[in-house]
Motif scaffolding. Structure first.
Motif, PDB file in Angstrom:
ATOM      1  N   SER A  82      -4.907  17.473  -9.176  1.00  0.00           N
ATOM      2  CA  SER A  82      -3.933  16.770  -8.844  1.00  0.00           C
ATOM      3  C   SER A  82      -2.997  16.224  -9.986  1.00  0.00           C
ATOM      4  O   SER A  82      -1.676  16.257 -10.167  1.00  0.00           O
ATOM      5  CB  SER A  82      -4.051  15.347  -7.742  1.00  0.00           C
ATOM      6  OG  SER A  82      -4.582  14.376  -8.582  1.00  0.00           O
ATOM      7  N   ASP A  86       0.858  17.094 -11.019  1.00  0.00           N
ATOM      8  CA  ASP A  86       1.389  15.914 -11.128  1.00  0.00           C
ATOM      9  C   ASP A  86       2.229  16.011 -12.516  1.00  0.00           C
ATOM     10  O   ASP A  86       3.443  15.796 -12.690  1.00  0.00           O
ATOM     11  CB  ASP A  86       0.685  14.835 -11.141  1.00  0.00           C
ATOM     12  CG  ASP A  86       1.640  13.633 -10.972  1.00  0.00           C
ATOM     13  OD1 ASP A  86       2.574  13.657  -9.795  1.00  0.00           O
ATOM     14  OD2 ASP A  86       1.524  12.689 -11.923  1.00  0.00           O
ATOM     15  N   MET A 162      -3.677  11.689  -0.099  1.00  0.00           N
ATOM     16  CA  MET A 162      -3.149  11.928  -1.379  1.00  0.00           C
ATOM     17  C   MET A 162      -1.814  12.659  -1.339  1.00  0.00           C
ATOM     18  O   MET A 162      -0.815  12.364  -2.065  1.00  0.00           O
ATOM     19  CB  MET A 162      -4.039  12.535  -2.577  1.00  0.00           C
ATOM     20  CG  MET A 162      -3.438  12.778  -3.924  1.00  0.00           C
ATOM     21  SD  MET A 162      -4.657  13.445  -5.026  1.00  0.00           S
ATOM     22  CE  MET A 162      -4.821  15.056  -4.567  1.00  0.00           C
ATOM     23  N   GLY A 165       1.244  10.882   0.119  1.00  0.00           N
ATOM     24  CA  GLY A 165       1.800  10.080  -0.582  1.00  0.00           C
ATOM     25  C   GLY A 165       2.411  10.691  -1.514  1.00  0.00           C
ATOM     26  O   GLY A 165       3.720  10.059  -2.173  1.00  0.00           O
ATOM     27  N   GLN A 166       2.056  11.841  -2.362  1.00  0.00           N
ATOM     28  CA  GLN A 166       2.721  12.209  -3.361  1.00  0.00           C
ATOM     29  C   GLN A 166       3.919  12.783  -2.674  1.00  0.00           C
ATOM     30  O   GLN A 166       5.227  12.982  -3.463  1.00  0.00           O
ATOM     31  CB  GLN A 166       1.646  13.696  -3.921  1.00  0.00           C
ATOM     32  CG  GLN A 166       2.477  14.238  -5.103  1.00  0.00           C
ATOM     33  CD  GLN A 166       2.623  13.356  -6.482  1.00  0.00           C
ATOM     34  OE1 GLN A 166       2.031  12.374  -6.463  1.00  0.00           O
ATOM     35  NE2 GLN A 166       3.104  14.143  -7.424  1.00  0.00           N
ATOM     36  N   ASP A 169       6.433  10.235  -2.712  1.00  0.00           N
ATOM     37  CA  ASP A 169       6.811   9.810  -4.121  1.00  0.00           C
ATOM     38  C   ASP A 169       7.902  10.792  -4.902  1.00  0.00           C
ATOM     39  O   ASP A 169       8.668  10.329  -5.367  1.00  0.00           O
ATOM     40  CB  ASP A 169       5.461   9.917  -4.796  1.00  0.00           C
ATOM     41  CG  ASP A 169       5.672   9.349  -6.466  1.00  0.00           C
ATOM     42  OD1 ASP A 169       6.477   9.828  -7.019  1.00  0.00           O
ATOM     43  OD2 ASP A 169       4.835   8.871  -6.888  1.00  0.00           O
ATOM     44  N   ILE A 185       3.177   4.582  -0.483  1.00  0.00           N
ATOM     45  CA  ILE A 185       2.787   5.762  -1.627  1.00  0.00           C
ATOM     46  C   ILE A 185       1.682   5.425  -2.437  1.00  0.00           C
ATOM     47  O   ILE A 185       0.524   6.086  -2.371  1.00  0.00           O
ATOM     48  CB  ILE A 185       4.226   5.631  -2.650  1.00  0.00           C
ATOM     49  CG1 ILE A 185       5.493   6.269  -1.764  1.00  0.00           C
ATOM     50  CG2 ILE A 185       3.906   6.551  -3.759  1.00  0.00           C
ATOM     51  CD1 ILE A 185       6.869   6.287  -2.845  1.00  0.00           C
ATOM     52  N   LYS A 189      -1.228   7.822  -2.353  1.00  0.00           N
ATOM     53  CA  LYS A 189      -1.313   8.804  -3.511  1.00  0.00           C
ATOM     54  C   LYS A 189      -2.597   8.433  -4.418  1.00  0.00           C
ATOM     55  O   LYS A 189      -3.302   9.275  -4.811  1.00  0.00           O
ATOM     56  CB  LYS A 189       0.133   8.881  -4.041  1.00  0.00           C
ATOM     57  CG  LYS A 189       0.081   7.998  -5.335  1.00  0.00           C
ATOM     58  CD  LYS A 189       1.274   8.750  -6.194  1.00  0.00           C
ATOM     59  CE  LYS A 189       1.275   7.602  -7.310  1.00  0.00           C
ATOM     60  NZ  LYS A 189       2.402   7.762  -8.310  1.00  0.00           N
ATOM     61  N   THR A 190      -3.058   7.194  -4.388  1.00  0.00           N
ATOM     62  CA  THR A 190      -3.948   6.603  -5.378  1.00  0.00           C
ATOM     63  C   THR A 190      -5.091   6.310  -4.511  1.00  0.00           C
ATOM     64  O   THR A 190      -6.399   6.570  -4.731  1.00  0.00           O
ATOM     65  CB  THR A 190      -3.651   5.552  -6.403  1.00  0.00           C
ATOM     66  OG1 THR A 190      -2.385   5.994  -6.827  1.00  0.00           O
ATOM     67  CG2 THR A 190      -4.471   5.361  -7.444  1.00  0.00           C
ATOM     68  N   GLN A 227      -3.484   1.086  -9.263  1.00  0.00           N
ATOM     69  CA  GLN A 227      -2.234   1.683  -9.321  1.00  0.00           C
ATOM     70  C   GLN A 227      -1.377   0.879 -10.020  1.00  0.00           C
ATOM     71  O   GLN A 227      -0.387   1.159 -10.532  1.00  0.00           O
ATOM     72  CB  GLN A 227      -1.769   2.442  -7.802  1.00  0.00           C
ATOM     73  CG  GLN A 227      -0.329   3.017  -8.167  1.00  0.00           C
ATOM     74  CD  GLN A 227      -0.505   4.053  -9.073  1.00  0.00           C
ATOM     75  OE1 GLN A 227      -1.505   5.265  -9.081  1.00  0.00           O
ATOM     76  NE2 GLN A 227       0.595   4.089 -10.096  1.00  0.00           N
TER      77      GLN A 227
END
Ligand code: FPP
Ligand code: MG
Length: 306
Positions: A82, A86, A162, A165-166, A169, A185, A189-190, A227
């Protein structure tokens, strides 16, 4: 805990050894993929997720390191994939990660995409191999635990975790984001990866459905605090400390917990989520949980400066 630093070092070394053991050999006509995969895993990182998994496993009574080890390696591989993706130019476009040039800087964009893909599928190979060997041993309770762990390992990093969420984002970068959306998010994501780590540890140790649910909530609070702290560090820290570019959120015009609520409130919210996490940990029914390494680890994670 007085000897926390030494204890953390010991755990980190243990996790490191396990992760290294499961890395693929760099051989064959396609060895570039293994080199790129191993480069990013070996670039370091705090190994928080595997350590959290191992400590949750132990705190909840697990003793067989062979059972949890492939899952520790798998979660770190998924996490590393990830990060590689990212950092790509199409996403955050960052040049440094874990104190080293990012994958696409080292191997080019195409290979960085493949290295991320490779780490993801390799993680599931490791889990599936463990399921085969446990199935061959024939203890149905152990098979059930590993199947449940595999399910968590597929769901939490996935489209409703994840990656979900990404997605939000990425879609909202440069656009106004409100509180509910930012919460969503962060949670996905986290939070989802922290949840996966702790839930798999609990599940392999034999926790029941209710306990796994309680662990999920603790991990969710840790994920939120972690986060928010990450957003704070992006503003106040430096590349020397973090091993990655700071001010990356500002560069990408991202709404963060700090831009939305201000620095003071962000710091207070880290404390708030930490309190929820400690409260949840105390409720788990583990004897003297405040004296466990897991408890100290959560404290450290949330106050971290790197
Ligand atoms: C830093 O972890 C990472 C986060 C705080 C999570 C951010 C979420 C993503 C990058 C999701 C990306 C998803 C896709 C599918 C591209 P850390 O501080 O533990 O890093 P370390 O392992 O290097 O210490
Ligand atoms: Mg990002």
């Amino acid at each position: 805990m007085m000897y926390f630093d030494a204890e953390l070092e010991k755990r980190a070394a243990e996790a490191e050894e396990i992760i290294k053991k499961y890395l693929p050999k760099e051989e064959g006509l396609h060895k570039t993929i293994f080199k790129a995969m191993n480069y990013s895993v070996n670039a370091g990182g705090k190994r928080i997720r595997p350590i959290l998994m191992m400590e949750t496993y132990r705190t909840m009574g697990g003793t067989d390191m062979e059972l949890v080890a492939p899952f520790m390696a798998a979660i770190e591989m998924i996490h590393t994939y990830s990060l590689i993706h990212d950092d790509l130019p199409a996403l955050d476009n960052d040049d440094f990660r874990r104190g080293k040039p990012t994958s696409h800087k080292m191997f080019g964009e195409a290979m960085a995409v493949l290295a991320g893909d490779g780490l993801q599928s390799y993680a599931y190979e490791l889990a599936a191999k463990k399921l085969s060997s446990v199935t061959n041993q024939g203890d149905p309770e152990m098979v059930r635990r590993v199947v449940r762990a595999m399910r968590i390992l597929t769901e939490k990093p996935g489209v409703n975790g994840m990656i979900g969420g990404q997605t939000v984002d990425v879609e909202l970068t440069g656009k106004p984001v409100d509180e509910k959306v930012l919460q969503f998010i962060f949670e996905l994501k986290t939070g989802a990866m922290i949840e996966a780590s702790m839930m798999i540890g609990a599940c392999l140790a034999g926790a029941d459905r209710d306990q796994i649910h309680d662990v999920e909530h603790v991990a969710y609070c840790i994920g939120m605090a972690f986060q928010i702290r990450d957003d704070i560090l992006d503003v106040i820290s430096s590349i020397d400390k973090l091993g990655k570019d700071t001010q990356s959120d500002a560069k990408n015009e991202k709404t963060t917990w700090v831009t939305l609520y201000g620095m003071d409130q962000a710091m207070e919210d880290v404390d708030k989520y930490s309190e929820f996490a400690f409260y949840g940990l105390k409720k788990l029914g583990v004897e003297n949980v405040e004296d466990t390494f897991l408890y100290a680890l959560v404290k450290w994670l949330i106050a971290r400066d790197h």
